[in-house]
Structures are given as C-alpha cells and as structure tokens.
Design an enzyme around this catalytic site. Structure first.
Site, PDB file in Angstrom:
ATOM      1  N   GLU A   1     -11.353  88.579 -49.023  1.00  0.00           N
ATOM      2  CA  GLU A   1     -12.486  88.837 -48.135  1.00  0.00           C
ATOM      3  C   GLU A   1     -12.076  89.108 -46.685  1.00  0.00           C
ATOM      4  O   GLU A   1     -12.453  88.360 -45.773  1.00  0.00           O
ATOM      5  CB  GLU A   1     -13.464  87.651 -48.163  1.00  0.00           C
ATOM      6  CG  GLU A   1     -14.026  87.354 -49.535  1.00  0.00           C
ATOM      7  CD  GLU A   1     -15.166  86.331 -49.511  1.00  0.00           C
ATOM      8  OE1 GLU A   1     -15.379  85.686 -48.471  1.00  0.00           O
ATOM      9  OE2 GLU A   1     -15.839  86.180 -50.538  1.00  0.00           O
TER      10      GLU A   1
ATOM     11  N   GLU B   1     -14.820  86.320 -57.629  1.00  0.00           N
ATOM     12  CA  GLU B   1     -15.582  85.107 -57.288  1.00  0.00           C
ATOM     13  C   GLU B   1     -17.049  85.391 -57.542  1.00  0.00           C
ATOM     14  O   GLU B   1     -17.538  86.489 -57.243  1.00  0.00           O
ATOM     15  CB  GLU B   1     -15.463  84.715 -55.807  1.00  0.00           C
ATOM     16  CG  GLU B   1     -14.214  83.989 -55.416  1.00  0.00           C
ATOM     17  CD  GLU B   1     -14.198  83.606 -53.933  1.00  0.00           C
ATOM     18  OE1 GLU B   1     -15.249  83.253 -53.364  1.00  0.00           O
ATOM     19  OE2 GLU B   1     -13.097  83.674 -53.340  1.00  0.00           O
TER      20      GLU B   1
HETATM   21  C1  BGP Z   1     -16.058  82.823 -50.444  1.00  0.00           C
HETATM   22  C2  BGP Z   1     -14.662  82.354 -50.119  1.00  0.00           C
HETATM   23  C3  BGP Z   1     -14.286  81.066 -50.751  1.00  0.00           C
HETATM   24  C4  BGP Z   1     -15.405  80.055 -50.938  1.00  0.00           C
HETATM   25  C5  BGP Z   1     -16.716  80.705 -51.357  1.00  0.00           C
HETATM   26  C6  BGP Z   1     -17.932  79.794 -51.344  1.00  0.00           C
HETATM   27  O1  BGP Z   1     -16.538  83.588 -49.400  1.00  0.00           O
HETATM   28  O2  BGP Z   1     -13.705  83.297 -50.516  1.00  0.00           O
HETATM   29  O3  BGP Z   1     -13.198  80.547 -50.044  1.00  0.00           O
HETATM   30  O4  BGP Z   1     -15.470  79.164 -49.942  1.00  0.00           O
HETATM   31  O5  BGP Z   1     -17.016  81.822 -50.569  1.00  0.00           O
HETATM   32  O6  BGP Z   1     -18.556  79.808 -50.095  1.00  0.00           O
HETATM   33  P1  BGP Z   1     -18.790  78.526 -49.217  1.00  0.00           P
HETATM   34  O7  BGP Z   1     -17.559  77.735 -49.371  1.00  0.00           O
HETATM   35  O8  BGP Z   1     -18.965  79.012 -47.841  1.00  0.00           O
HETATM   36  O9  BGP Z   1     -19.998  77.875 -49.770  1.00  0.00           O
END
Ligand code: BGP
Length: 460
Positions: free
Chosen positions: A166, A364
C-alpha cells in the site's frame, strides 16, 4: 457448491513484520519509525499499546505455522523488517535476523505453505528517516541494496515477492494526513515520496529479475474504486480525478510502466512536480511487476465539491472532490469502513480490461471487530459468523470476476492471528485466531475452522 475456485488457488492470509513479530529490540533489530513514534507520543496509540506488544511471531513462529495448517493455509504473506535485517542500513545483514527469516520461510516451504514475502510495510528504519526517508534519493538506493540482499539471502526458499505494501498509504498518511510518521502536511514532499516509492519499486523489480530470474515480484496496492454519487457530469468528473490519485497513481507506473498524463498535468498545475533523474522514467518503464497484490476493504465514494477549495490550503486530492457518505450504505461500524463486496468484481474486471489481465491476488481483505469476546461460544471459541459471511460475500464477487476471465490466483485474508494495527493497536480484531494479550495464548475462532473447510473444498 455455489462458489468454486480453480485448482491451485491460493488460500491464506497476510500479516506484516512490524505488526506481528514483536521482539522489537531483540536480536539487534534497530528501531523503525513506529518504535520511535510510540516513544515520542504513546498517547496517540489506542490504549497506549505500542509496537513492542505484537503477537510475538518472533518467538512463536513454529507454533504459528502449525496454526496456519490448522486453518487451511496453502500460502502466507508476511514482510521482512528492514531494520531487523540491516540494523546498519549500509552494513552487513544481522545474522540473527537471517537465521529467523530463513527458519520461517524455509519451514513454510517445507510445510507446503507458499511464502509471499514483502519488503516494505510502512516500517521505515529510523536511521533512514533521519536521512530524509522516502524524500531522499539516497534512501531509494539503499532500499535497492536491501532488496538485493534479501533476494540473495532468501531466494532459494521465497519465490513470490512484493516490493511494497500500500505505497499510497505512507504517502497520504505520512505527508498529508498525519496518521503515520513523520506526520507532515507537505504536498510537495508527498509527491516526491510517491515518485521515489514507485522508482524504488521498479529498482527492486529489476534486482529481483537479475538475481532470481525464476521468482515473481509484485506490488501490493490498496485499490479503492472511486464511485460517483450520480451520473451528473460534475460527480463523474470528481470520481475520475479521485481514481487518478487513489488508484492509478501506483497502478499505472507499476503495471504500465508510466504515469497517466492527466495525473502528471494535475501535479504540474499545483506546482508539485518531484525531482526526476533523466534515466528514471526508463527504469520505471522497463521494470513493471509480474503480478499484483490487491488489498480491498472499502470503496471510495465521491461527489462534486459543494464549495470552492481554499487556494491557500495545502493541496490534497480532495481539492477536486468531496467524500460522499451514500445514504443506506452498509458499514463496519468498528472500523468506520463501508462494506461493498461488489467492488471486488469491479476491480477484477478493471484489471482484466485495462491492465492486460495481469495475474493478481487479493492480498488483504477482512473485517476488524471490536469486543469480540462477547461472541465467545460454550466451547470457548469466538463465534464470528459475521466474518464468515463477510468472506463469503467477497469471495462470491471475486469468483464471478474469475468466471468472466479475470486472472486472480488467490485470496489472502487480513489476518491470521489478531494483530497490532498501528494507531488502532488492538482496538479491532481481524484474526482467524484469537490472541489473548495477557498470556499470548492462541485460540482458533469459528472462522478459522471454516477457513480450513473452504480451502480444502476450494469453495462453499
Ligand atoms: C491495511 C494494512 C494492514 C492492516 C489493515 C487493517 O491497510 O496493510 O497493515 O493494518 O489495513 O487496517 P487497520 O489496521 O487500520 O484496521
């Protein structure tokens, strides 16, 4: 069976070094920006929990790989911590880190779990942030060196690599919105950081192809399709521009090897053009990715701005649009993100039609929920049916895209064990496996058992 995936489809999950390893100063790891930021401003982190309190994968990796089996994984993504592997960014690799990563990646391979290894997941070493971080060209060169070292050290066991996770996030959050260190509001720096990141990615692709001609290297992008409020031309224009900044900014250089000219014009118009070396654009053109990781959580809904932007305000992409809260949208209230599985189908078709039907994987997707203990069943396991439904809905849309020819090879859930999530720390839990923060005990949730059946039958 309603939904069925092709043979060889990857089922697994993703995590990252900084969010899972723990042992943040053990084994001679040098600090990264999360260690530094937590030391400086711990109150910004939910519950005052920092990067030292992760799910201790560094200690429990053997046991965790066992759990990967029990939850049906045939593949797993994690990242290398740059500051663990190279505590001195210009020095030799840290032997303890080499041993740790070789153990993890080698064991995954031996166990039939394909490792997908990412080089950078938001965790800039402090030593390099002090030298300007991604604003600095020198850091780009040191990243290429780091990538080459990683390919040489682990290339015999890792066949699937990613350059970045990302990248738009460290640009926006670090240089416009203050959710990541260095918390600047500096559009000019943001443009330079974005450009340097795209260049660094291309340099790592080149290095990977030189060192490991049989491996595949990609980039993980969070694609958030921009949907207009209405068909009104002003709304459509707003969505078109949002798409340029949010998605095409990395998708085009990574896959096509060049920026969309319209985006370049906008950057020029706002006086934000980065410093570019003469040979750079050829490097970006010649070193496009072999495949894409797509993180998908939520769509981006936009509409034409209701008011004129303040010409003196620092430039943000929202100069051109307002974020639109669609009436009746379905929300995950814990994270504040809209749930819209259909977007995964739209992404599949966009990649098929506009990006040469490149090979891609959902790298993801997942649902973070606060207070999951209240769903504990009589057997002690969390009954997270909402997570199973969430995954099913997204897989249904994905399967439709695949049936229509999109070249998607797998699905990685975020995440395997409840993990530490940056400023949100442990507020929302995403795992197939519950983590007891006190004891570090792991307990498979209902979704973890279901995920195994899903993977075994390649559908539901
Ligand atoms: C994505 C990232 C992850 C993870 C996920 C969940 O953007 O790549 O590292 O954290 O989001 O989001 P959050 O942790 O902000 O709830």
């Amino acid at each position: 069976m309603d939904v069925k995936f092709p043979e060889g489809f990857y089922f697994g999950s993703a995590t990252s070094a900084a969010q899972a390893e723990g042992a943040h100063t053990a084994d001679h790891k040098a600090p990264d920006i999360w260690d530094l930021w937590f030391e400086e401003e711990p109150y910004k982190f939910h519950g005052g929990v920092g990067p030292a309190d992760t799910s201790t994968f560094f200690e429990h990796w053997r046991e965790d790989i066992e759990l990967l089996h029990e939850t049906g994984h045939n593949s797993f993504r994690t990242s290398i911590s740059w500051s663990r592997l190279l505590p001195d960014p210009e020095g030799d690799p840290n032997p303890e880190a080499v041993e740790f990563y070789r153990n993890v990646f080698g064991t995954l391979r031996d166990e039939g779990i394909e490792p997908f290894v990412n080089l950078f997941h938001f965790d800039m070493p402090v030593a390099l942030q002090e030298r300007g971080g991604w604003e600095s060209r020198e850091v780009v060169d040191l990243y290429e060196r780091y990538a080459r070292i990683a390919f040489e050290l682990f290339g015999d066991v890792v066949k699937r690599w990613y350059t970045f996770n990302e990248p738009i996030v460290h640009v926006e959050c670090g240089y416009l919105q203050q959710y990541h260190y260095p918390c600047k509001v500096d559009p000019k720096a943001a443009a330079q950081v974005a450009y340097h990141t795209a260049l660094a990615s291309a340099l790592a692709v080149r290095a990977c192809h030189e060192v490991l001609p049989d491996a595949k290297i990609g980039i993980v992008l969070n694609l958030t399709p921009a949907y207009p409020r209405s068909e009104n031309p002003a709304d459509a224009r707003a969505a078109h521009i949002a798409e340029l900044f949010a998605n095409k900014s990395f998708l085009d250089p990574s896959v096509h090897g060049a920026y969309d000219p319209e985006l370049v014009e906008l950057i020029k118009k706002h006086g934000l053009m980065p410093v570019v070396d003469e040979t750079d654009l050829a490097i970006i053109l010649d070193n496009t990715v072999d495949y894409l990781g797509v993180n998908f959580y939520q769509p981006l809904r936009v509409c034409a701005r209701a008011s004129l932007p303040n010409p003196e305000a620092p430039f943000m992409p929202t100069y051109y649009y307002d974020v639109y809260a669609m009436p009746g949208r379905r929300m995950n209230p814990h994270r504040g993100w809209e749930i819209y599985p259909h977007a995964l189908y739209d992404i599949a078709i966009n990649l098929r039609d506009n990006y040469g039907n490149i090979e891609w994987i959902v790298s993801e997707n997942g649902m973070g929920v606060e207070g999951e203990e209240k769903f504990r069943g009589s057997d002690g396991a969390i009954q997270d049916d909402y997570r199973i439904d969430f995954i099913k809905e997204h897989l249904t849309e994905l399967a439709r895209g695949i049936d229509e020819g999109s070249n998607c090879i797998g699905y990685h859930l975020w995440t395997f064990i409840d993990c530490w999530s940056w400023l949100n720390a442990y507020k929302n839990r995403y795992g197939l496996v519950e983590l007891d923060l006190e004891t570090q005990e792991r307990r498979i949730k209902k979704s973890g058992r279901w995920y195994k059946q899903l993977a075994e039958s390649r559908g539901f």
